[in-house]
Design a protein around this motif. Structure first.
Motif, PDB file in Angstrom:
ATOM      1  N   TYR A 154      -3.418   0.536  -3.505  1.00 39.46           N
ATOM      2  CA  TYR A 154      -2.779  -0.774  -3.473  1.00 39.46           C
ATOM      3  C   TYR A 154      -2.098  -1.057  -4.811  1.00 39.46           C
ATOM      4  N   MET A 164      -0.509  -8.258   1.159  1.00 39.98           N
ATOM      5  CA  MET A 164      -0.119  -6.889   1.448  1.00 39.98           C
ATOM      6  C   MET A 164       0.980  -6.848   2.495  1.00 39.98           C
ATOM      7  N   ALA A 209       0.845  -1.191   0.000  1.00 39.47           N
ATOM      8  CA  ALA A 209       0.000   0.000   0.000  1.00 39.47           C
ATOM      9  C   ALA A 209       0.879   1.239   0.000  1.00 39.47           C
TER      10      ALA A 209
END
Length: 272
Positions: free
Chosen positions: A138, A209, A109
């Motif tokens: 993202y 992530m 991110a």
């Protein structure tokens, strides 16, 4: 003479008979003529090779169709991977758990707000009326987080949980009036952290992530102006002290200068 004439007639008759016989033989050997004109025969002969029989259609699934199906399948898979990596695919269509090979990049991110320069961090007042807007995007994300945590780590490792968000959240407004008075914000720098359900120390994995902690903000406590009312305060004291020093050392300096000049002239007269 008459005899010669008779011989010539006999020869002519024989030649005529022989030519007639040859013609009859040739007529017998020649093929019968085809029906129609010669031009029609030529057209028929030229069109005959072009009229080939239609190819037979193979029964069942052919090799070409199976190859096309495989290409379509691989194209759909690659399209899904690329769309997830470029964040063109919606977050709702991503799985919440998956495993990918090492060739797949790690998702991350990027904070879009607040924006910081290379040397100065965003500065905010410690005030209940102050609001801070966070937004992020993202990249290379193939696994949708189950949930997100936005936190701030300040001086002496004091951690403030700003908010617990859904996995598809991309922004949040931090209202400082929500800070508990028992643990107030201090002056200094705060590291902003954004991580999923695995925590802030999760190991980077392909498609997942990676915890984000590259944004730093700063807080300061404003102070109101207070006029000085103490009787010892003297704005002109320094000026007065300088004037007194001038009045005291001025005559002494002049006398010392005259004495030095006189001594110098006396020494010069003795030497020369």
């Amino acid at each position: 003479m008459v005899r010669t004439t008779q011989l010539l007639l006999v020869l002519l008759t024989l030649c005529f008979c022989l030519s007639r016989a040859d013609r009859v033989v040739l007529d017998k050997r020649a093929p019968p003529p085809a029906s129609g004109s010669p031009s029609q025969q030529h057209q028929t002969s030229s069109q005959a090779p072009s009229q080939s029989p239609a190819p037979l259609q193979p029964s069942g699934n052919s090799t070409a169709s199976s190859i096309g199906a495989n290409n379509t399948l691989s194209g759909n898979i690659n399209g899904t991977m690329n769309s997830g990596g470029n964040n063109t695919n919606s977050m709702g269509s991503l799985p919440t758990s998956a495993s990918y090979g090492v060739t797949v990049q790690v998702g991350y991110a990027t904070f879009l707000a607040p924006t910081a320069s290379k040397s100065v961090s965003p500065l905010y007042r410690v005030d209940a009326n102050e609001n801070i807007t966070f937004s992020w995007s993202y990249s290379n994300l193939l696994v949708r987080p189950a949930n997100l945590t936005l936190a701030a780590v300040g001086p002496q490792s004091a951690t403030f949980i700003i908010a617990a968000l859904n996995g598809d959240a991309t922004s949040y407004v931090w209202q400082l009036n929500s800070v508990v008075p028992k643990t107030p914000l201090m002056n200094g720098y705060y590291q902003i952290q954004l991580y999923d359900q695995r925590g802030p120390t999760a190991i980077p994995s392909p498609g997942w992530m990676m915890p984000q902690s590259r944004l730093t903000i700063a807080f300061y406590t404003p102070e109101s102006y207070r006029p000085i009312t103490n009787s010892n305060y003297c704005p002109t004291c320094f000026y007065s002290a300088a004037m007194a020093l001038k009045d005291t050392f001025g005559p002494l300096g002049i006398g010392f200068g005259i004495a030095c000049l006189t001594s110098g002239l006396f020494i010069y007269g003795l030497v020369y």
